[in-house]
Design an enzyme around this catalytic site. Structure first.
Site, mmCIF file in Angstrom:
data_model
loop_
_atom_site.group_PDB
_atom_site.id
_atom_site.type_symbol
_atom_site.label_atom_id
_atom_site.label_comp_id
_atom_site.label_asym_id
_atom_site.label_seq_id
_atom_site.Cartn_x
_atom_site.Cartn_y
_atom_site.Cartn_z
ATOM 1 N N HIS B 122 0.874 -1.172 0.000
ATOM 2 C CA HIS B 122 0.000 0.000 0.000
ATOM 3 C C HIS B 122 0.921 1.236 0.000
ATOM 4 C CE1 HIS B 122 -2.779 2.969 1.770
ATOM 5 N NE2 HIS B 122 -3.770 2.146 1.497
ATOM 6 N N ASP B 199 3.399 -4.542 8.149
ATOM 7 C CA ASP B 199 2.191 -3.718 8.035
ATOM 8 C C ASP B 199 0.990 -4.642 8.195
ATOM 9 O OD1 ASP B 199 -0.036 -2.331 7.223
ATOM 10 O OD2 ASP B 199 0.756 -1.728 5.280
ATOM 11 N N GLN B 202 -4.193 -4.890 7.022
ATOM 12 C CA GLN B 202 -5.189 -5.785 6.423
ATOM 13 C C GLN B 202 -5.225 -7.156 7.077
ATOM 14 O OE1 GLN B 202 -7.435 -5.032 4.108
ATOM 15 N NE2 GLN B 202 -6.688 -2.961 3.704
ATOM 16 N N LYS B 225 -10.112 0.029 10.361
ATOM 17 C CA LYS B 225 -10.297 -1.185 9.560
ATOM 18 C C LYS B 225 -10.640 -2.372 10.458
ATOM 19 C CE LYS B 225 -6.819 0.120 6.103
ATOM 20 N NZ LYS B 225 -7.592 0.728 5.025
ATOM 21 N N CYS B 363 -4.729 2.546 -3.810
ATOM 22 C CA CYS B 363 -3.551 3.046 -3.090
ATOM 23 C C CYS B 363 -2.352 2.115 -3.265
ATOM 24 C CB CYS B 363 -3.843 3.250 -1.604
ATOM 25 S SG CYS B 363 -5.019 4.555 -1.303
#
Lengths: 142, 405
Positions: B122, B199, B202, B225, B363
């Site tokens: 991302h 990261d 997600q 999220k 993104c």
């Protein structure tokens, strides 16, 4: 016809559609019918890039009026482009500069032209006005 | 087993209509909707318990501070960290990654050094490193993919070396849904004494995350999220790094003593929390953690996999549809294009049927360019989505193909 007469005509045309499906089917039809933009104009210089769809717009001056041609890779965007060209092409720079584009709102497609909708159309309207301003000053200096 | 109808009743927004149709919300990868327990928590704080934390002697400030620090403890437990000293509240994943790129980068990255990222990141986990490399005259090494949307692990092996200062990688791709083998990458990196940032924006919503098992050096995720509020996120970092990294921002709440001549900084983690913290966001995030723990991450993961498998099955049965990201280990994300139909047009028509999907470059422009597309349509599933909604997506896709094909 003046810009407002054309806008009123479009509003009238869209008034027969009862639901979104009809409106969008018509937009798709308009998009498919948009006059093909000469490939030589589909250059980065004319590209209004956004994260959703790409829009190219070109303007030429003929007999004191601006002739717009434009294209997009998305068909709904092309449909709106067809409407914008119908309203703004073959008008004088001054009239384009002063135009109040109320038809988009009235035909229920405002979402397509909201500043936050990153589909290149806001950029296209701004670009068309910028062309009008530029050609207006060229005409004034002649 | 999750009781999906019961769960749906916890999320008031799911009963709204869009364009006259019941909302089918399949844009969970962008942000997830909020359960009542989160909404009520935020509301309760604003109506009955709002006061600035860490500084007041009065009752409300004490109470609010205690809830804020309890939220931090919830994060520790939820991701199985060692202590609250490792948990920094940030504005979100982007802010957390920028913190590391700035503080770690300024201290440890010099001219000629290298940072390894991947092509599937991302922008939040790409641009801060690109900017750091520009500032420092360092080099950004970008790992490519193999055919199905997996990272090319051999390339990590090839890139890693004495110039490498950090490896940063998404645990789950926001575009392809690929669940990356971050444990293997971390083991490889640590064998060279190189730290790894994961990261988790997600991944943390789809499966159980365990810092002890993962052993990464930095881990980031966002509240919004995660069925929590916007504007709050978490940076997990090993204490040994936070100890030696300079503060990211300076101001109130992050200092020990301030004189005209000098300032000493607060102990961890407050050294990295300058200014008034988003305590209402953090406490809301704590409520979201409580909600998810109540359902069980394993149950959520299992259910979302059922949704994903159904989506893949229906995609296989749909002519003129290309799915991007077909690896075996995937989270609940289905990115696709319909033959001859622009992603924007697809999204617009789906929207008119009440179906919310994401379209565009998601993104992740480097990945789009790498795959040779200008954008994709992405349906991303959350714990409250139903199999009927997955079916509704494919009914919508048929309609799009009829109108535009």
């Amino acid at each position: 016809m003046t810009i407002n007469e054309i806008q009123d005509q479009i509003v009238e045309e869209f008034s027969v559609f009862n639901d979104w499906m009809d409106r969008y089917s018509y937009l798709i039809e308009l998009g498919n019918g948009l006059q093909v933009m000469d490939e030589k104009y589909k250059v980065d210089q004319n590209l209004i890039k956004s994260c959703q769809s790409r829009v190219w717009v070109n303007a030429d001056l003929a007999d004191g009026k601006i002739v717009f041609t434009a294209d997009s890779d998305a068909i709904i965007t092309k449909g709106i482009i067809a409407l914008l060209i119908r309203v703004l092409s073959n008008q004088t720079p001054k009239d384009i500069m002063n135009a109040n584009l109320y038809f988009i709102d009235k035909i229920g497609l405002k979402e397509n032209l909201s500043p936050t909708r990153a589909n290149g159309l806001v950029g296209m309207v701004k670009q068309m006005r910028d062309y009008a301003i530029a050609y207006n000053s060229i005409l004034a200096n002649q | 087993m999750l009781d999906i109808q019961k769960i749906r009743s916890d999320f008031p927004i799911l009963s709204t209509t869009v364009c006259g149709k019941p909302l089918v919300y399949l844009d969970n990868g962008a942000t997830a909707q909020k359960p009542n327990v989160v909404i009520d928590t935020i509301n309760r704080l604003h109506t009955r318990q709002n006061a600035n934390i860490h500084r007041g002697v009065h009752y409300l400030s004490e109470a609010c501070t205690e809830e804020y620090e309890n939220a931090r403890r919830s994060v520790v437990t939820f991701i199985n960290a060692n202590s609250t000293r490792e948990i920094v509240f940030t504005a979100g994943t982007t802010a957390a990654i920028n913190l590391v790129a700035s503080s770690f980068g300024d201290e440890f990255v010099q001219e000629g050094n290298e940072i390894i990222v991947t092509i599937m990141e991302h922008h939040s986990n790409f641009v801060p490193w690109q900017a750091l490399c520009r500032r420092k005259n360092a080099r950004l090494r970008v790992v490519d993919l193999t055919g199905d949307g997996d990272l090319d692990l051999e390339q990590f092996q090839e890139f890693i070396g004495e110039k490498t200062r950090l490896i940063t990688v998404a645990q789950t791709s926001n575009v392809l849904g690929t669940v990356n083998p971050v444990s293997d990458i971390i083991k490889l990196a640590h064998s060279y004494n190189i730290p790894v940032l994961v990261d988790g924006a997600q991944s943390v919503v789809h499966s159980k995350i365990d810092m002890q098992a993962l052993d990464c050096d930095f881990f980031t995720f966002s509240g919004h999220k995660f069925y929590g509020p916007t504007g709050i996120g978490v940076l997990y970092a090993k204490e040994k790094w936070l100890d030696v990294m300079p503060p990211y921002q300076y101001g109130g709440d992050m200092v020990a003593t301030v004189t005209v001549e000098d300032t000493t900084f607060a102990d961890l983690p407050l050294k990295f929390e300058a200014g008034t913290a988003n305590y209402i966001g953090a406490i809301g995030l704590g409520a979201a953690i409580g909600y998810l723990e109540g359902l069980g991450m394993e149950n959520i993961q299992q259910y979302e996999q059922e949704l994903l498998q159904l989506a893949h099955k229906l995609a296989d049965e749909t002519a003129g549809m290309t799915v991007y990201g077909r690896t075996k280990r995937k989270a609940g994300i289905l990115s696709f294009l319909l033959d001859g139909i622009h992603h924007y047009d697809t999204g617009m028509i789906l929207d008119k049927m009440g179906i919310a999907v994401r379209t565009g470059h998601l993104c992740a422009e480097p990945l789009m360019t790498y795959m040779g597309v200008t954008g994709l349509v992405r349906a991303s599933f959350g714990l409250y989505n139903t199999k009927e909604e997955v079916q509704a997506l494919f009914d919508g896709i048929k309609k799009v193909q009829q109108m535009l094909g």
